[in-house]
Structures are given as structure tokens and as C-alpha cells.
Scaffold this motif. Structure first.
Motif, PDB file in Angstrom:
ATOM      1  N   CYS A   1      34.785  -7.229 -14.412  1.00  0.00           N
ATOM      2  CA  CYS A   1      33.310  -7.350 -14.345  1.00  0.00           C
ATOM      3  C   CYS A   1      32.647  -5.976 -14.510  1.00  0.00           C
ATOM      4  O   CYS A   1      31.753  -5.799 -15.352  1.00  0.00           O
ATOM      5  N   ASP A   2      33.077  -5.010 -13.699  1.00  0.00           N
ATOM      6  CA  ASP A   2      32.459  -3.672 -13.758  1.00  0.00           C
ATOM      7  C   ASP A   2      32.702  -3.012 -15.114  1.00  0.00           C
ATOM      8  O   ASP A   2      31.818  -2.358 -15.674  1.00  0.00           O
ATOM      9  N   GLY A   3      33.935  -3.168 -15.624  1.00  0.00           N
ATOM     10  CA  GLY A   3      34.283  -2.554 -16.913  1.00  0.00           C
ATOM     11  C   GLY A   3      33.444  -3.133 -18.042  1.00  0.00           C
ATOM     12  O   GLY A   3      32.955  -2.407 -18.911  1.00  0.00           O
ATOM     13  N   LEU A   4      33.264  -4.454 -18.016  1.00  0.00           N
ATOM     14  CA  LEU A   4      32.448  -5.111 -19.049  1.00  0.00           C
ATOM     15  C   LEU A   4      31.011  -4.610 -18.997  1.00  0.00           C
ATOM     16  O   LEU A   4      30.400  -4.308 -20.024  1.00  0.00           O
ATOM     17  N   GLU A   5      30.482  -4.516 -17.768  1.00  0.00           N
ATOM     18  CA  GLU A   5      29.100  -4.073 -17.612  1.00  0.00           C
ATOM     19  C   GLU A   5      28.925  -2.638 -18.098  1.00  0.00           C
ATOM     20  O   GLU A   5      27.956  -2.316 -18.784  1.00  0.00           O
ATOM     21  N   ALA A   6      29.887  -1.777 -17.734  1.00  0.00           N
ATOM     22  CA  ALA A   6      29.797  -0.368 -18.141  1.00  0.00           C
ATOM     23  C   ALA A   6      29.914  -0.248 -19.661  1.00  0.00           C
ATOM     24  O   ALA A   6      29.185   0.533 -20.295  1.00  0.00           O
ATOM     25  N   TYR A   7      30.821  -1.039 -20.239  1.00  0.00           N
ATOM     26  CA  TYR A   7      30.986  -1.020 -21.704  1.00  0.00           C
ATOM     27  C   TYR A   7      29.677  -1.448 -22.383  1.00  0.00           C
ATOM     28  O   TYR A   7      29.196  -0.793 -23.312  1.00  0.00           O
ATOM     29  N   ALA A   8      29.108  -2.556 -21.901  1.00  0.00           N
ATOM     30  CA  ALA A   8      27.871  -3.078 -22.507  1.00  0.00           C
ATOM     31  C   ALA A   8      26.742  -2.064 -22.343  1.00  0.00           C
ATOM     32  O   ALA A   8      25.988  -1.791 -23.287  1.00  0.00           O
ATOM     33  N   HIS A   9      26.644  -1.498 -21.139  1.00  0.00           N
ATOM     34  CA  HIS A   9      25.579  -0.534 -20.849  1.00  0.00           C
ATOM     35  C   HIS A   9      25.661   0.664 -21.809  1.00  0.00           C
ATOM     36  O   HIS A   9      24.636   1.118 -22.342  1.00  0.00           O
ATOM     37  N   ALA A  10      26.882   1.157 -22.047  1.00  0.00           N
ATOM     38  CA  ALA A  10      27.067   2.317 -22.941  1.00  0.00           C
ATOM     39  C   ALA A  10      26.633   1.990 -24.370  1.00  0.00           C
ATOM     40  O   ALA A  10      26.442   2.884 -25.188  1.00  0.00           O
ATOM     41  N   ARG A  11      26.527   0.696 -24.674  1.00  0.00           N
ATOM     42  CA  ARG A  11      26.088   0.280 -26.017  1.00  0.00           C
ATOM     43  C   ARG A  11      24.718  -0.395 -25.971  1.00  0.00           C
ATOM     44  O   ARG A  11      24.394  -1.232 -26.816  1.00  0.00           O
ATOM     45  N   SER A  12      23.944  -0.035 -24.955  1.00  0.00           N
ATOM     46  CA  SER A  12      22.578  -0.549 -24.787  1.00  0.00           C
ATOM     47  C   SER A  12      22.512  -2.072 -24.805  1.00  0.00           C
ATOM     48  O   SER A  12      21.544  -2.653 -25.315  1.00  0.00           O
ATOM     49  N   SER A  13      23.558  -2.713 -24.287  1.00  0.00           N
ATOM     50  CA  SER A  13      23.543  -4.174 -24.144  1.00  0.00           C
ATOM     51  C   SER A  13      23.679  -4.498 -22.674  1.00  0.00           C
ATOM     52  O   SER A  13      23.850  -3.601 -21.846  1.00  0.00           O
ATOM     53  N   SER A  14      23.642  -5.775 -22.365  1.00  0.00           N
ATOM     54  CA  SER A  14      23.892  -6.133 -20.966  1.00  0.00           C
ATOM     55  C   SER A  14      24.504  -7.528 -20.897  1.00  0.00           C
ATOM     56  O   SER A  14      24.375  -8.332 -21.826  1.00  0.00           O
ATOM     57  N   LEU A  15      25.190  -7.784 -19.808  1.00  0.00           N
ATOM     58  CA  LEU A  15      25.742  -9.104 -19.514  1.00  0.00           C
ATOM     59  C   LEU A  15      25.964  -9.185 -18.012  1.00  0.00           C
ATOM     60  O   LEU A  15      25.977  -8.154 -17.332  1.00  0.00           O
ATOM     61  N   GLN A  16      26.065 -10.390 -17.484  1.00  0.00           N
ATOM     62  CA  GLN A  16      26.224 -10.548 -16.026  1.00  0.00           C
ATOM     63  C   GLN A  16      27.505 -11.308 -15.713  1.00  0.00           C
ATOM     64  O   GLN A  16      27.478 -12.520 -15.518  1.00  0.00           O
ATOM     65  N   PRO A  17      28.615 -10.590 -15.644  1.00  0.00           N
ATOM     66  CA  PRO A  17      29.870 -11.285 -15.345  1.00  0.00           C
ATOM     67  C   PRO A  17      29.957 -11.692 -13.880  1.00  0.00           C
ATOM     68  O   PRO A  17      29.420 -11.019 -12.993  1.00  0.00           O
ATOM     69  N   GLN A  18      30.615 -12.825 -13.650  1.00  0.00           N
ATOM     70  CA  GLN A  18      30.789 -13.326 -12.276  1.00  0.00           C
ATOM     71  C   GLN A  18      32.247 -13.701 -12.056  1.00  0.00           C
ATOM     72  O   GLN A  18      32.994 -13.932 -13.013  1.00  0.00           O
ATOM     73  N   ILE A  19      32.617 -13.808 -10.777  1.00  0.00           N
ATOM     74  CA  ILE A  19      34.001 -14.155 -10.446  1.00  0.00           C
ATOM     75  C   ILE A  19      34.045 -15.574  -9.906  1.00  0.00           C
ATOM     76  O   ILE A  19      33.419 -15.884  -8.895  1.00  0.00           O
ATOM     77  N   LYS A  20      34.774 -16.420 -10.603  1.00  0.00           N
ATOM     78  CA  LYS A  20      35.034 -17.761 -10.066  1.00  0.00           C
ATOM     79  C   LYS A  20      36.239 -17.607  -9.156  1.00  0.00           C
ATOM     80  O   LYS A  20      37.350 -17.390  -9.630  1.00  0.00           O
ATOM     81  N   TRP A  21      35.980 -17.649  -7.865  1.00  0.00           N
ATOM     82  CA  TRP A  21      37.022 -17.368  -6.880  1.00  0.00           C
ATOM     83  C   TRP A  21      38.249 -18.230  -7.137  1.00  0.00           C
ATOM     84  O   TRP A  21      38.081 -19.419  -7.368  1.00  0.00           O
ATOM     85  N   PRO A  22      39.474 -17.726  -7.121  1.00  0.00           N
ATOM     86  CA  PRO A  22      39.739 -16.322  -6.821  1.00  0.00           C
ATOM     87  C   PRO A  22      39.905 -15.433  -8.046  1.00  0.00           C
ATOM     88  O   PRO A  22      39.884 -14.236  -7.897  1.00  0.00           O
ATOM     89  N   ASN A  23      40.107 -16.000  -9.261  1.00  0.00           N
ATOM     90  CA  ASN A  23      40.624 -15.082 -10.282  1.00  0.00           C
ATOM     91  C   ASN A  23      39.992 -15.088 -11.655  1.00  0.00           C
ATOM     92  O   ASN A  23      40.419 -14.335 -12.518  1.00  0.00           O
ATOM     93  N   ASP A  24      39.028 -15.965 -11.915  1.00  0.00           N
ATOM     94  CA  ASP A  24      38.513 -16.026 -13.290  1.00  0.00           C
ATOM     95  C   ASP A  24      37.221 -15.234 -13.422  1.00  0.00           C
ATOM     96  O   ASP A  24      36.387 -15.242 -12.518  1.00  0.00           O
TER      97      ASP A  24
END
Ligand code: BTN
Length: 284
Positions: A107-130
Motif C-alpha cells: 500500500c505505502d509503496g504504491l502510494e509513494a510510486y504514484a505520488h512521485a509520478r503526480s498520480s494518486s490511488l487509495q490502496p486498502q487491505i482486505k484483512w488479512p492479506n489482500d
């Protein structure tokens, strides 16, 4: 990709040795072999393609060439903040927390990657692992432990991320709706840069595994909070399945899922072997 370039991309991360494969059965299986041979903490195995990728509950994990991220990190128990004191204590709670470590890092890695490319997304965790984006699965985590007698040698944290559309499994293999990073961001994705962001987040959270900040970050990513879900849990040591329906309240301080059942009672669930699905009220 090749090993030299991958090592260069990851050179400023505090990782162990790296192995890269154009094609392999499963990076988790390779990690098990390497752990047995004495791989150090944070050794990393990355593959472009997996021909026998493993998912949870004995499922297959689809990793065609050129389209996904598939990697496994070897964790030595004596280096883990939650295990070093009592190494024998590999409880379900610890395993679930390691699975969450992988999911939170994605989740954090995706957000940081998107942010560095002026994009955004909101990843979530479907407990426990997805990891979900927009209610569709984009990544999965599989933690496996390796033992010599009753001594735990290592844990393998395996992560698979759907990056390009070709990485989405065929419809008849899907047990949950799926998506990929390129579909979400609407542009081509540099897999290796994304890998770097995910590993950076993973190393950060690994050091904080025992902290409440970790549980808080995990809880803040929890999918379906305040919504009613159905849960099918395998009763361990038994072929029976238990069904539960309830509203997701959050996590308890050890990372167990808190639900309010139909009688209004709060129940906690601490199992890795669960299927969690939102309840579609419109169909009732
Ligand atoms: C799941 O079922 O959601 C977990 C999928 C985990 C897949 C990853 S890909 C890298 C590593 N190697 C494997 O064989 N499986 C994990």
C-alpha cells in the motif's frame, strides 16, 4: 531485467543478497531452498515469470512474463522485533502481522510510486492479506515458515503485484475481482521502481512491527470498515468451516479483526485461513 541492473536499482536499500530469475517455479520455493542453505536475513529473490506461483490456501498464483512483480524476502526470526525475545512463539498473531507487513508495504509503496509520478490511488487491505484498489484485488501476500525440527530457520514473505493488464488472471481462475496498477493509474508502470518503493516501505515497517504505530497504520488501511462482511474460517486441525457475518469495527492491539455480529456482540478473529467478502445488501 538482469541481476546487475536490479542490484543497482536496489543498491541504497539495506537488503541482503539478491537473486534474479527470468523464469522460476516459485520465488517462495526458491526462498525455502536458499534459507535451508543459509541465506542471510533480508535475502531477496525476484522473478519476471513464475510457472508454479503459490497463492494462499493451496491456490495457484498467476505470474506471466513482463507483467507482474513477484518476489520473496527471507526473514530470519532472530532479527524480527516481534520474535527475537521468544523465538519459539510463532503464533497465528505473529504470522498475521507479517502478512500485514507485506500488505502495508505494498500500500505505502504504491502510494509513494504514484505520488512521485503526480498520480494518486487509495490502496486498502482486505484483512488479512489482500491489497485492494477500488474494491478489486491488486496484490497478495503469502508468508511461509521453514523449520529444522522445532527450530524456526526462517520466514519467507512472498508478494505478488498485478502491474500490467496481462498479469490479471483469466476470469475462470478468479475467486475475487482483480485489477492491476496500470489500469488504476492509467499509464505504463516501471515495475522495478515500484519494487524499490515497496521494499523501502517494507524495511521501514519491519523495524516497527512491534509498535502500535504499525497496528494503527494497518487499521487505517482496512477495507470495509463499518461495513458488513461474511467470513468463512477454516477450523484448524479440522475440515470444518465456520461462517460469521458482522460489521468490521477495526483491529485489536495485536492485529486481530474486530467485528460486531448480528447479536451485537463484539468478536475477534485471529486466523490466517479466512475468506472475507462484503455483503451485498441489495441482494438480500
Ligand atoms: C494470495 O493468494 O493472495 C497470495 C499470493 C502470493 C503470491 C506471491 S508471488 C511471489 C511469491 N512466490 C509465490 O509462489 N507466491 C508469492
Amino acid at each position: 531485467m538482469n541481476l546487475t541492473n536490479l542490484q543497482r536499482i536496489l543498491s541504497d536499500l539495506f537488503l541482503g543478497p539478491v537473486r534474479y530469475f527470468d523464469s522460476i517455479g516459485s520465488t517462495n520455493a526458491e526462498a525455502a531452498r536458499w534459507a535451508e542453505e543459509g541465506a542471510p536475513d533480508l535475502a531477496l529473490i525476484v522473478a519476471d515469470e513464475q510457472t508454479a506461483g503459490r497463492g494462499r490456501m493451496g491456490r495457484r498464483w498467476y505470474t506471466p512474463p513482463g507483467a507482474a512483480l513477484a518476489f520473496s524476502l527471507i526473514l530470519r526470526p532472530e532479527h524480527l522485533p516481534i520474535l527475537s525475545a521468544k523465538q519459539a512463539d510463532l503464533s497465528l498473531a505473529v504470522l498475521t502481522r507479517l502478512v500485514a507487513l507485506g500488505a502495508l508495504a505494498v500500500c505505502d509503496g504504491l502510494e509513494a510510486y504514484a505520488h512521485a509520478r503526480s498520480s494518486s490511488l487509495q490502496p486498502q487491505i482486505k484483512w488479512p492479506n489482500d491489497v485492494l484498489v477500488g474494491g478489486r484485488k491488486l496484490a497478495g501476500v503469502l508468508v511461509e515458515s521453514h523449520w529444522k525440527g522445532d527450530r524456526m530457520l526462517a520466514l519467507t514473505l512472498g508478494i505478488g503485484i498485478n502491474v500490467a493488464p496481462l498479469s490479471i488472471p483469466p476470469e475462470d481462475e478468479l475467486t475475487f475481482p482483480a485489477t492491476c496498477v496500470e489500469a488504476i493509474l492509467g499509464k505504463a508502470v516501471d515495475r522495478w521502481s515500484l519494487l524499490r518503493h515497496v521494499l523501502t516501505a517494507l524495511l521501514y515497517w519491519r523495524n516497527k512491527l512491534a509498535d502500535q504505530a504499525f497496528i494503527q497504520a494497518w487499521e487505517s488501511r482496512l477495507a470495509y470498515k463499518g461495513q458488513t462482511v461474511t467470513i468463512t474460517a477454516l477450523v484448524s486441525g479440522d475440515a470444518r468451516e465456520e461462517h460469521l457475518e458482522g460489521e468490521i469495527l477495526g483491529l485489536n492491539p495485536s492485529g486481530a479483526l474486530r467485528l460486531r455480529d448480528s447479536l451485537g456482540d463484539v468478536v475477534t478473529l485471529q486466523s490466517g485461513e479466512v475468506h472475507l467478502r462484503p455483503v451485498d445488501r441489495s441482494k438480500k
